[in-house]
Design a protein around this motif. Sequence first.
Motif, PDB file in Angstrom:
ATOM      1  N   VAL A   1       0.901  -1.275  -0.085  1.00 59.39           N
ATOM      2  CA  VAL A   1       0.155   0.144  -0.075  1.00 59.39           C
ATOM      3  C   VAL A   1       0.939   1.241   0.211  1.00 59.39           C
ATOM      4  N   ILE A   2       0.587   2.284  -0.815  1.00 65.09           N
ATOM      5  CA  ILE A   2       1.248   3.471  -0.606  1.00 65.09           C
ATOM      6  C   ILE A   2       0.228   4.533  -0.597  1.00 65.09           C
ATOM      7  N   LEU A   3       0.751   5.758  -0.205  1.00 63.30           N
ATOM      8  CA  LEU A   3      -0.120   6.813  -0.069  1.00 63.30           C
ATOM      9  C   LEU A   3       0.432   7.866  -1.186  1.00 63.30           C
ATOM     10  N   SER A   4      -0.467   8.442  -1.841  1.00 68.19           N
ATOM     11  CA  SER A   4      -0.197   9.341  -3.097  1.00 68.19           C
ATOM     12  C   SER A   4      -0.771  10.587  -2.957  1.00 68.19           C
ATOM     13  N   ILE A   5      -1.281  11.352  -3.984  1.00 69.48           N
ATOM     14  CA  ILE A   5      -1.872  12.717  -4.173  1.00 69.48           C
ATOM     15  C   ILE A   5      -2.703  12.805  -5.003  1.00 69.48           C
ATOM     16  N   VAL A   6      -3.936  13.376  -4.668  1.00 64.34           N
ATOM     17  CA  VAL A   6      -4.947  13.538  -5.709  1.00 64.34           C
ATOM     18  C   VAL A   6      -4.623  14.565  -6.518  1.00 64.34           C
TER      19      VAL A   6
ATOM     20  N   ARG B   1      -8.071   4.597  -4.465  1.00 62.89           N
ATOM     21  CA  ARG B   1      -8.987   5.060  -3.765  1.00 62.89           C
ATOM     22  C   ARG B   1      -8.587   6.707  -3.558  1.00 62.89           C
ATOM     23  N   ASP B   2      -9.215   7.598  -3.905  1.00 64.09           N
ATOM     24  CA  ASP B   2      -9.408   8.931  -3.772  1.00 64.09           C
ATOM     25  C   ASP B   2      -9.962   9.265  -2.430  1.00 64.09           C
ATOM     26  N   ILE B   3      -9.227  10.137  -1.676  1.00 63.83           N
ATOM     27  CA  ILE B   3      -9.945  10.657  -0.460  1.00 63.83           C
ATOM     28  C   ILE B   3      -9.677  12.297  -0.247  1.00 63.83           C
ATOM     29  N   ALA B   4     -10.697  12.836   0.329  1.00 59.78           N
ATOM     30  CA  ALA B   4     -10.497  14.586   0.172  1.00 59.78           C
ATOM     31  C   ALA B   4     -11.306  14.834   1.474  1.00 59.78           C
ATOM     32  N   GLY B   5     -11.138  16.050   1.690  1.00 66.22           N
ATOM     33  CA  GLY B   5     -11.770  16.900   2.763  1.00 66.22           C
ATOM     34  C   GLY B   5     -13.464  17.115   2.236  1.00 66.22           C
TER      35      GLY B   5
ATOM     36  N   ALA C   1      -8.061  16.237   7.362  1.00 63.84           N
ATOM     37  CA  ALA C   1      -6.991  16.180   8.620  1.00 63.84           C
ATOM     38  C   ALA C   1      -6.228  14.695   8.331  1.00 63.84           C
ATOM     39  N   ALA C   2      -4.982  14.662   8.977  1.00 63.85           N
ATOM     40  CA  ALA C   2      -4.311  13.569   8.982  1.00 63.85           C
ATOM     41  C   ALA C   2      -5.058  12.659   9.673  1.00 63.85           C
ATOM     42  N   ASP C   3      -5.855  12.752  10.694  1.00 64.25           N
ATOM     43  CA  ASP C   3      -6.402  11.559  11.369  1.00 64.25           C
ATOM     44  C   ASP C   3      -7.352  10.717  10.157  1.00 64.25           C
ATOM     45  N   ASP C   4      -8.004  11.752   9.524  1.00 68.88           N
ATOM     46  CA  ASP C   4      -8.873  10.826   8.565  1.00 68.88           C
ATOM     47  C   ASP C   4      -8.227  10.169   7.305  1.00 68.88           C
ATOM     48  N   VAL C   5      -6.917  10.845   6.921  1.00 64.05           N
ATOM     49  CA  VAL C   5      -5.970  10.071   6.135  1.00 64.05           C
ATOM     50  C   VAL C   5      -5.742   8.631   6.641  1.00 64.05           C
ATOM     51  N   ALA C   6      -5.205   8.748   7.926  1.00 59.83           N
ATOM     52  CA  ALA C   6      -4.547   7.726   8.463  1.00 59.83           C
ATOM     53  C   ALA C   6      -5.613   6.547   8.460  1.00 59.83           C
ATOM     54  N   ARG C   7      -6.962   6.783   8.988  1.00 55.96           N
ATOM     55  CA  ARG C   7      -7.909   5.920   8.802  1.00 55.96           C
ATOM     56  C   ARG C   7      -8.373   5.189   7.874  1.00 55.96           C
ATOM     57  N   VAL C   8      -8.454   5.821   6.622  1.00 49.03           N
ATOM     58  CA  VAL C   8      -8.540   5.216   5.295  1.00 49.03           C
ATOM     59  C   VAL C   8      -7.412   4.293   4.983  1.00 49.03           C
ATOM     60  N   VAL C   9      -6.011   4.919   5.225  1.00 53.36           N
ATOM     61  CA  VAL C   9      -5.042   3.864   4.899  1.00 53.36           C
ATOM     62  C   VAL C   9      -4.785   2.668   5.615  1.00 53.36           C
ATOM     63  N   ALA C  10      -5.330   2.649   6.725  1.00 53.31           N
ATOM     64  CA  ALA C  10      -5.384   1.621   7.957  1.00 53.31           C
ATOM     65  C   ALA C  10      -6.419   0.584   7.494  1.00 53.31           C
TER      66      ALA C  10
ATOM     67  N   PRO D   1       0.651  -7.544  -5.288  1.00 50.07           N
ATOM     68  CA  PRO D   1      -0.783  -7.154  -5.240  1.00 50.07           C
ATOM     69  C   PRO D   1      -0.814  -5.612  -4.589  1.00 50.07           C
ATOM     70  N   TYR D   2      -1.581  -4.692  -4.924  1.00 52.14           N
ATOM     71  CA  TYR D   2      -1.278  -3.168  -4.478  1.00 52.14           C
ATOM     72  C   TYR D   2      -2.702  -2.617  -4.349  1.00 52.14           C
ATOM     73  N   SER D   3      -2.482  -1.610  -3.539  1.00 48.24           N
ATOM     74  CA  SER D   3      -3.578  -0.594  -3.381  1.00 48.24           C
ATOM     75  C   SER D   3      -2.853   0.955  -3.149  1.00 48.24           C
ATOM     76  N   ILE D   4      -3.444   1.738  -3.906  1.00 54.21           N
ATOM     77  CA  ILE D   4      -2.814   3.135  -3.970  1.00 54.21           C
ATOM     78  C   ILE D   4      -4.085   3.884  -3.344  1.00 54.21           C
ATOM     79  N   VAL D   5      -3.600   4.796  -2.133  1.00 47.83           N
ATOM     80  CA  VAL D   5      -4.671   5.498  -1.621  1.00 47.83           C
ATOM     81  C   VAL D   5      -4.068   6.878  -2.103  1.00 47.83           C
ATOM     82  N   ARG D   6      -4.993   7.790  -2.792  1.00 49.08           N
ATOM     83  CA  ARG D   6      -4.682   9.186  -3.036  1.00 49.08           C
ATOM     84  C   ARG D   6      -5.344  10.131  -1.987  1.00 49.08           C
ATOM     85  N   ALA D   7      -4.704  11.060  -1.455  1.00 50.52           N
ATOM     86  CA  ALA D   7      -5.293  11.897  -0.655  1.00 50.52           C
ATOM     87  C   ALA D   7      -5.118  13.278  -0.848  1.00 50.52           C
TER      88      ALA D   7
END
Length: 247
Positions: free
Chosen positions: A91-96, A181-185, A160-169, A123-129
Motif C-alpha cells: 500500500v502507498i499513499l499518493s496525491i489527488v 482510492r481517492d480521499i478528500a476533505g 485532516a491527517a487523522d482521517d487520512v490515516a483511518r482510510v490507509v489503515a 498485489p497493491y493498493s494506492i490511496v490518493r489524498a
Amino acid sequence: MKIAVIGGTGLIGSRVVKILNARGHAAVAHATSTGVDLLSGRGLAEALTGAGVVVNLTKPRTFDEASPSFFQTTMDNLLTAAEAAGVGHAVILSIVGADRVPDLVYYRAKVLEEDLLKAGPVPYSIVRATQFFEFLDTVLSWTSDEHTVRLPATLMQPMAADDVARVVADVSVGVPLRGTRDIAGPEVLALDELGRITLAARGDRRAVVIDEDAGMYSAASGRALLADDGAFISETTYREWLARATA
C-alpha cells in the motif's frame, strides 16, 4: 496480521500504526531511526519477514529534482524485498491530482511511484489524498514575510491527517484494490481563503495577498487538486480542526 509500516514514525505513519494496533493487528513502525532505510535497502528484508502487508509512507527530504530518483530507488528496493518475503499486499499513499499537475516535479515523481507499484509483482493498493490540514502552515510560510502572505487562489479540498490515516489503515487490511482510492476533505476552498481563515484563528494580522505565481501550488489550475466523483469524503472541516489545534 503483521503489517510493516515503512515511514511509520511520521505524521501519517504513526497514526496508521496506532489505529492498526488498536484493532488487534501487529503493526510495526519502521524508519531510518529504527534501522530501516528504503534508499539503501538496509534492514528491509528483516522488516518484511513474516509481514502480510507493507505500507510505504516514506518521502524524500525535499520536493525538488531529486524526487524521481528517490521514488525509483525506494520502490525498486521495496518491491524486490516484498516479493522475496512473500508479502501479499503493498500500500502507498499518493496525491489527488498528481497526474494533473505535470509542471510540479514532485507530483511527477509520485506518479512514477504509482506506476512502479502497478507494474510490480506484489498485489497493491494506492490511496490518493488531498493536502493535509497539518501542512498548511508550511505552505503559508513559503511565500510570507512580516507583513503579508502571498498565495494563489488555487482550489483545494484539504483533510485532516487523522482521517487520512483511518482510510490507509482500512485499505491496508482489506483485499488489494489493484487500483486507486481517492480521499478528500468535505470543503472546497481557495488557498488564499484558507490562508485568511488560518491567520484569523491565530490572531495574526498579516494580510493575505493573491499572487497567482506564489509558491508550489501556483502550478495547479482549475479543479486539478480536487477529488473526482466517487471519492471518499471525510467529515472534519478545516475550521473544526483549526479550532481544536489552536485551543
